[in-house]
Design an enzyme around this catalytic site. Structure first.
Site, PDB file in Angstrom:
ATOM      1  CB  CYS A 180      21.892   7.486  25.314  1.00  0.00           C
ATOM      2  SG  CYS A 180      20.731   8.136  24.123  1.00  0.00           S
ATOM      3  CB  ALA A 193      28.025  12.110  13.043  1.00  0.00           C
TER       4      ALA A 193
HETATM    5  C1  SAM Z   1      22.190   9.125  19.244  1.00  0.00           C
HETATM    6  S1  SAM Z   1      22.156  10.329  18.023  1.00  0.00           S
HETATM    7  C2  SAM Z   1      23.870  10.622  17.762  1.00  0.00           C
HETATM    8  C3  SAM Z   1      24.568  11.512  18.742  1.00  0.00           C
HETATM    9  C4  SAM Z   1      25.985  11.821  18.307  1.00  0.00           C
HETATM   10  N1  SAM Z   1      26.747  10.623  18.047  1.00  0.00           N
HETATM   11  C5  SAM Z   1      26.732  12.667  19.300  1.00  0.00           C
HETATM   12  O1  SAM Z   1      27.542  12.152  20.053  1.00  0.00           O
HETATM   13  O2  SAM Z   1      26.533  13.886  19.302  1.00  0.00           O
HETATM   14  C6  SAM Z   1      21.757   9.415  16.609  1.00  0.00           C
HETATM   15  C7  SAM Z   1      21.842  10.199  15.309  1.00  0.00           C
HETATM   16  O3  SAM Z   1      21.677   9.265  14.229  1.00  0.00           O
HETATM   17  C8  SAM Z   1      20.995   9.895  13.189  1.00  0.00           C
HETATM   18  N2  SAM Z   1      20.466   8.817  12.326  1.00  0.00           N
HETATM   19  C9  SAM Z   1      19.344   8.076  12.538  1.00  0.00           C
HETATM   20  N3  SAM Z   1      19.184   7.174  11.553  1.00  0.00           N
HETATM   21  C10 SAM Z   1      20.244   7.338  10.699  1.00  0.00           C
HETATM   22  C11 SAM Z   1      20.634   6.707   9.486  1.00  0.00           C
HETATM   23  N4  SAM Z   1      19.891   5.747   8.945  1.00  0.00           N
HETATM   24  N5  SAM Z   1      21.758   7.138   8.877  1.00  0.00           N
HETATM   25  C12 SAM Z   1      22.499   8.137   9.413  1.00  0.00           C
HETATM   26  N6  SAM Z   1      22.175   8.774  10.565  1.00  0.00           N
HETATM   27  C13 SAM Z   1      21.061   8.383  11.205  1.00  0.00           C
HETATM   28  C14 SAM Z   1      19.958  10.720  13.909  1.00  0.00           C
HETATM   29  O4  SAM Z   1      19.468  11.768  13.098  1.00  0.00           O
HETATM   30  C15 SAM Z   1      20.756  11.231  15.116  1.00  0.00           C
HETATM   31  O5  SAM Z   1      21.338  12.476  14.841  1.00  0.00           O
END
Ligand code: SAM
Length: 433
Positions: free
Chosen positions: A364, A249
């Site tokens: 993305c 998120a």
């Molecule tokens: C693409 S970014 C999300 C951007 C967000 N959805 C937005 O619109 O602002 C992906 C996010 O997933 C988190 N993430 C990565 N692996 C994860 C996991 N196993 N469980 C939960 N979050 C995770 C990362 O820390 C990062 O903040």
């Protein structure tokens, strides 16, 4: 002329090094930033705090701007440097980095040559100072210039050319050359927001805007910064009421959209520091969501969800305009590693959607492994899910297309109005029980 004074001596009798010209510290930080990205493979943003420690705000901004622009123009800067040296300098040699920093300032950022070189020479003190001075002088006196259309790194151009065609490579190059516009998503179409063009009722696009915190509505929290492409996944989940899970998120652009659309949102994020930004954003916009800090691969919800958004971690190659470091970090091994993580997240999350509910998967990324191939693999294993294509009226009209049933936003999309980030988005519906 007065008498020649001997050079000042330090207490241990060595000649004192002349003080660095003002502005050198910012160039030194730019050098640390380029080293972090190109040698260590760190994200530019993540490298900023350590690389710019002790610098004032404007110098920090300058170091970031120099490093980012050097990354945008790296292949062309290197071609110039190689044209002026007898032997190519090693890829990460200090002399090459110093020349990249001096040249990009003069050829792209408008810094006068004498200022660009004076603040860079101290970075190679005790080393190849003469070489750097000589190459820089030869190039600038010889009228060196960067091509109007930047070159992409060869590995990226070959990969995107093979996957999407050369027109997309050219569009990506053009996108690197033009500063991207600033997109805002409004909490509702009537919200206080600055003037701008609009691709959807709750969207504003600003070209060459004032600092974000000075824009109308920032203090009131009526909008947030979000590229139009990044706003599409949440749009495809429509409006609440119902329970929505935003699985990856932070910093929360999509959580805020879902909350503003009336969903009862749970927002999950693994990184505490990123979850803190999510909290700040929710508090500024006065939008409600339950934030959980946990690993989506361990955690599970107490009840099935009506809507689930998986904006999965990815190579992020689609955001190369604002984050040019991705062009140098997203090697095939990273793309494969990310695709494997996405598959685990998607397979797990698919069990949490109620029958008849929706799951939107987004990255993305401009890599098919993190988009089309991921969804094909998923659908081949889950007979209870089917693609649900976007319909007219759900998305900005210019973005509705694709007989395939998902959205693939490539460089060149919306190019006539300032472009957008690269994205892959698929909406999946789970069969009713
Ligand atoms: C693409 S970014 C999300 C951007 C967000 N959805 C937005 O619109 O602002 C992906 C996010 O997933 C988190 N993430 C990565 N692996 C994860 C996991 N196993 N469980 C939960 N979050 C995770 C990362 O820390 C990062 O903040």
């Amino acid at each position: 002329m007065g008498p020649m004074l001997p050079p000042a001596k330090t207490p241990n009798n060595r000649p004192r090094r002349p003080a660095d010209p003002p502005g050198t510290a910012a160039r030194r930080a730019a050098m640390r930033l380029l080293d972090a990205v190109l040698r260590r493979g760190d994200p530019l943003e993540a490298a900023l705090p350590a690389a710019t420690r002790g610098l004032e705000g404007p110098d920090r901004g300058l170091a970031h701007a120099i490093a980012a622009e050097a990354l945008r123009r790296l292949p062309d800067l290197d071609a110039l440097i190689d044209s002026a040296t007898r032997q190519p300098l090693p890829a990460n040699a200090k002399a090459r980095t110093a020349l990249r920093i001096a040249l990009v300032q003069t050829l792209s950022l408008g810094t006068p040559p004498h200022a660009a070189i004076a603040t860079v020479l101290p970075l190679v003190d005790g080393g190849p100072r003469k070489l750097v001075h000589g190459v820089f002088g030869a190039l600038t006196r010889g009228g060196a210039a960067l091509p109007e259309l930047p070159s992409l790194p060869a590995e990226v151009a070959a990969r995107w050319g093979a996957n999407w065609g050369n027109a997309v490579v050219d569009a990506a190059a053009a996108a690197i050359a033009a500063p991207p516009p600033l997109d805002l998503t409004l909490a509702d179409p009537d919200a206080l927001a600055p003037e701008g063009t609009s691709l959807a009722p709750d969207h504003r696009r600003l070209v060459d805007p004032a600092p974000v915190t000075n824009l109308a509505g920032y203090a009131e929290g009526t909008w947030w910064v979000q590229d139009i492409a990044a706003s599409l996944p949440a749009r495809l989940l429509g409006r609440g009421p119902g329970k929505a899970l935003d699985l990856c998120a932070a910093p929360g652009g999509k959580t805020m959209q879902l909350a503003a659309a009336g969903w009862d949102v749970t927002a999950l994020e693994i990184a505490p520091s990123r979850a803190a930004r999510l909290h700040e954003n929710l508090s500024r916009t006065h939008l409600p969501a339950k934030v959980v800090i946990a690993d989506a691969l361990d955690w599970e919800p107490a009840e099935p969800m009506d809507a689930l958004l998986l904006d999965a971690p990815c190579s992020a190659t689609g955001i190369f305009r604002r984050h040019p470091d991705v062009l140098y970090r997203a090697h095939p091994a990273i793309i494969a590693e990310m695709a494997a993580l996405q598959a685990r997240l998607l397979d797990r999350a698919a069990g949490w959607v109620r029958p008849g509910g929706r799951l939107v998967f987004a990255t993305c990324s401009l890599e098919p492994e993190e988009g089309e191939a991921q969804i094909e693999r998923f659908l081949a294993t889950r007979a209870d899910y089917a693609l649900e294509p976007a319909t007219a009226g759900e998305l900005p009209a210019k973005l509705i297309r694709d007989a395939a049933g998902f959205l693939r936003l490539l460089p060149g999309t919306l190019a006539d109005v300032g472009g957008c980030d690269g994205f892959f988005i698929a909406r999946l519906k789970r069969a009713s029980a």
